[in-house]
Design a protein around this motif. Structure first.
Motif, PDB file in Angstrom:
ATOM      1  N   MET A   1       4.221   5.562   2.722  1.00 51.41           N
ATOM      2  CA  MET A   1       5.663   5.676   2.657  1.00 51.41           C
ATOM      3  C   MET A   1       6.127   5.136   1.304  1.00 51.41           C
ATOM      4  O   MET A   1       5.691   4.087   0.868  1.00 51.41           O
ATOM      5  N   LYS A   2       7.051   5.851   0.664  1.00 47.93           N
ATOM      6  CA  LYS A   2       7.512   5.506  -0.674  1.00 47.93           C
ATOM      7  C   LYS A   2       8.103   4.099  -0.728  1.00 47.93           C
ATOM      8  O   LYS A   2       7.879   3.370  -1.682  1.00 47.93           O
ATOM      9  N   ASP A   3       8.850   3.668   0.274  1.00 49.76           N
ATOM     10  CA  ASP A   3       9.521   2.371   0.254  1.00 49.76           C
ATOM     11  C   ASP A   3       8.571   1.196   0.359  1.00 49.76           C
ATOM     12  O   ASP A   3       8.958   0.069   0.133  1.00 49.76           O
ATOM     13  N   ASP A   4       7.311   1.426   0.704  1.00 49.95           N
ATOM     14  CA  ASP A   4       6.354   0.346   0.832  1.00 49.95           C
ATOM     15  C   ASP A   4       5.672   0.009  -0.487  1.00 49.95           C
ATOM     16  O   ASP A   4       4.804  -0.840  -0.525  1.00 49.95           O
ATOM     17  N   VAL A   5       6.056   0.691  -1.552  1.00 49.22           N
ATOM     18  CA  VAL A   5       5.418   0.481  -2.860  1.00 49.22           C
ATOM     19  C   VAL A   5       6.467  -0.030  -3.839  1.00 49.22           C
ATOM     20  O   VAL A   5       7.590   0.459  -3.878  1.00 49.22           O
ATOM     21  N   TRP A   6       6.085  -1.033  -4.622  1.00 49.12           N
ATOM     22  CA  TRP A   6       6.967  -1.585  -5.649  1.00 49.12           C
ATOM     23  C   TRP A   6       6.376  -1.264  -7.011  1.00 49.12           C
ATOM     24  O   TRP A   6       5.191  -1.495  -7.240  1.00 49.12           O
ATOM     25  N   HIS A   7       7.197  -0.720  -7.896  1.00 51.31           N
ATOM     26  CA  HIS A   7       6.746  -0.309  -9.228  1.00 51.31           C
ATOM     27  C   HIS A   7       7.322  -1.256 -10.277  1.00 51.31           C
ATOM     28  O   HIS A   7       8.482  -1.662 -10.190  1.00 51.31           O
ATOM     29  N   VAL A   8       6.499  -1.569 -11.259  1.00 49.63           N
ATOM     30  CA  VAL A   8       6.923  -2.394 -12.390  1.00 49.63           C
ATOM     31  C   VAL A   8       6.461  -1.708 -13.657  1.00 49.63           C
ATOM     32  O   VAL A   8       5.313  -1.264 -13.738  1.00 49.63           O
ATOM     33  N   SER A   9       7.356  -1.607 -14.634  1.00 47.89           N
ATOM     34  CA  SER A   9       6.963  -1.043 -15.915  1.00 47.89           C
ATOM     35  C   SER A   9       7.503  -1.913 -17.033  1.00 47.89           C
ATOM     36  O   SER A   9       8.434  -2.692 -16.846  1.00 47.89           O
ATOM     37  N   SER A  10       6.889  -1.768 -18.189  1.00 46.88           N
ATOM     38  CA  SER A  10       7.430  -2.405 -19.382  1.00 46.88           C
ATOM     39  C   SER A  10       7.831  -1.297 -20.344  1.00 46.88           C
ATOM     40  O   SER A  10       7.295  -0.193 -20.301  1.00 46.88           O
TER      41      SER A  10
END
Length: 82
Positions: free
Chosen positions: A1-10
Motif C-alpha cells: 500500500m502506498k501510504d505505508d512507505v515514506w520517501h526522503v530525497s535530497s
C-alpha cells in the motif's frame, strides 16, 4: 500500500545572486521540506513525503520560486513505515 512507505530525497537548489534570503523564506513555507546547508548560490534541502510523485511535485514547486535557477534531486530513499 502506498501510504505505508515514506520517501526522503535530497536536492540542490541553485539560486540567482541576491535572491538567497527570499528563496530561503519561500522554501520555509513548504511542509516536509528542510534546509540542511547552503553557500552563496546553492541550498541543500531534504524533501519528505508518501510517494515519489509527492516529492516530484514539491521539487517542481521549488523550481518555480522566483530567484531559483534550478532544483535538482540528488538522492531518493523509500522505506516501509513500522
Amino acid at each position: 500500500m502506498k501510504d505505508d512507505v515514506w520517501h526522503v530525497s535530497s536536492a540542490v537548489v541553485s539560486v540567482m545572486p541576491g535572491a538567497m534570503e527570499a528563496v530561503l523564506a519561500e522554501i520555509g513555507q513548504h511542509q516536509n521540506v528542510e534546509v540542511h546547508g547552503r553557500d552563496e548560490r546553492r541550498v541543500v534541502v531534504t524533501i519528505e513525503g508518501r510517494s515519489s510523485g509527492e516529492l516530484g511535485e514539491k521539487l517542481t514547486q521549488i523550481n518555480l520560486i522566483n530567484g531559483v535557477l534550478g532544483a535538482n534531486m540528488v538522492f531518493e530513499h523509500a522505506e516501509k513505515l513500522e
